[in-house]
Design an enzyme around this catalytic site. Structure first.
Site, PDB file in Angstrom:
ATOM      1  N   SER A   1       0.792  -1.244   0.000  1.00  0.00           N
ATOM      2  CA  SER A   1       0.000   0.000   0.000  1.00  0.00           C
ATOM      3  C   SER A   1       0.816   1.283   0.000  1.00  0.00           C
ATOM      4  O   SER A   1       0.242   2.362  -0.173  1.00  0.00           O
ATOM      5  CB  SER A   1      -0.969   0.006   1.182  1.00  0.00           C
ATOM      6  OG  SER A   1      -2.031  -0.882   0.929  1.00  0.00           O
ATOM      7  N   THR A   2       2.124   1.197   0.168  1.00  0.00           N
ATOM      8  CA  THR A   2       2.923   2.406  -0.039  1.00  0.00           C
ATOM      9  C   THR A   2       2.775   2.869  -1.483  1.00  0.00           C
ATOM     10  O   THR A   2       2.989   4.052  -1.789  1.00  0.00           O
ATOM     11  CB  THR A   2       4.390   2.153   0.339  1.00  0.00           C
ATOM     12  OG1 THR A   2       4.451   1.826   1.737  1.00  0.00           O
ATOM     13  CG2 THR A   2       5.262   3.372   0.104  1.00  0.00           C
TER      14      THR A   2
END
Length: 338
Positions: free
Chosen positions: A47-48
């Protein structure tokens, strides 16, 4: 500062590898790695990746091509179905659109079918009244942002990000990894114990398991080559910190355009994450300072852009942690802040 941050990063390496990078006023002041890692090793950062998707949307907004306060349906008419005619891009960016997951059961392979993934989201009704609360859009946010970007530019989000942000800044980050780069990818080491205390409500279970994404899937060519702008970005600490200078230096996105991301859209206990959070446009706001934008990824990666200090920070690791909020990354970030 360099020695303290490097030591904090090295202390997180029990197996696998890790890396950290800090850039201030556009200049790297820390760029280190340890363990089973080389200078140009890259890894899936889950999710970065969302920080890159958000930066791409902010770039279009800064240019006047995207109005985040306008209904998504202005750019994507089919999205108006099932009562979503007033849902805005700001709500998508702040995880408050009510589309935290797909209602129809999906297989992992469906993530590689852009038309199916976006078409189902356009047709379905929200899980809750949009704008009233946030509920982390774990996989769906990238498709929602990406389809709007595609409707506006005629290009995929991964392409716009590469051509307009990554290449101008020299950031080795990829949303859709070419096969020629596979040899540089560090294999993720699954967490010793699964994250617990997370899957509770129907909304939480749906967001976490539909579709299932086993860690082993990230090693396939299908996963690496697809564009899943919320979850399958590949890079390292240097590339993340470099790409996010788009928000801190005024070279790609104007200072005013970047600062729009600090405007809190919704706050309170997130319906999926289960803890309080303040969402701006694509980032969690605050935490380290009032002018900090941050988000991380499953397993331990973390990205921070401090607009006041004109600095960016990134930490990545190949050994996945078992916590929703990874204390390893936070420890390295605190060493930088101190």
């Amino acid at each position: 500062m360099r020695e303290r941050v490097e030591q904090a990063m090295k202390a997180t390496v029990e197996e696998g590898g890790a890396a950290v990078c800090v850039i201030v006023d556009g200049e790297p002041v820390v760029d280190a790695w340890a363990g089973d890692w080389e200078r140009d090793t890259i890894v899936n950062v889950y999710s970065t990746t969302k920080t890159m998707a958000a930066a791409t949307a902010l770039l279009l907004a800064d240019r006047g091509e995207l109005d985040v306060t306008a209904p998504v349906a202005r750019y994507w008419p089919e999205f108006a179905a099932a009562g979503k005619q007033d849902v805005t891009m700001a709500q998508v960016l702040s995880h408050s659109s009510g589309l935290s997951g797909w209602r129809e059961p999906l297989a992992t392979a469906d993530l590689y079918d852009w038309e199916k993934a976006t078409g189902l989201l356009a047709a379905q009704e929200p899980w809750w009244k949009p704008g009233t609360a946030s509920g982390y859009h774990a996989a769906t946010q990238g498709y929602l942002i990406g389809e709007v970007v595609r409707r506006i530019t005629g290009r995929t989000l991964g392409t716009v990000f590469r051509e307009e942000i990554a290449e101008p800044l020299g950031a080795d980050f990829h949303i859709g990894l070419p096969a020629a780069e596979d040899h540089r990818v560090a294999a993720l080491i699954p967490p010793a114990t699964p994250i617990s205390g997370f899957e509770q409500s129907e909304i939480q279970v749906n967001a976490a398991t539909n579709p299932p994404i086993p860690v082993s899937e990230t090693q396939t060519r299908a996963w690496r080559g697809a564009e899943i702008p919320a979850a399958n970005g590949h890079g390292n600490a240097r590339s993340i910190a470099t790409a996010l200078t788009a928000l801190t230096t005024g070279t790609v996105i104007s200072e005013a355009g970047a600062r729009r991301a600090l405007e809190v859209q919704v706050e309170g206990t997130d319906l999926v994450l289960g803890f309080p959070i303040r969402w701006g446009l694509g980032f969690a706001v605050g935490g380290f300072s009032p002018e900090t934008l941050a988000w991380g990824g499953n397993g331990g990666s973390l990205a921070i852009a401090d607009l006041g200090a004109h600095s960016t920070f990134a930490y990545v690791t190949s050994r996945m942690g078992s916590e929703i909020v990874d204390t390893r990354a936070l420890g390295v970030a605190m060493a930088m802040r101190e």
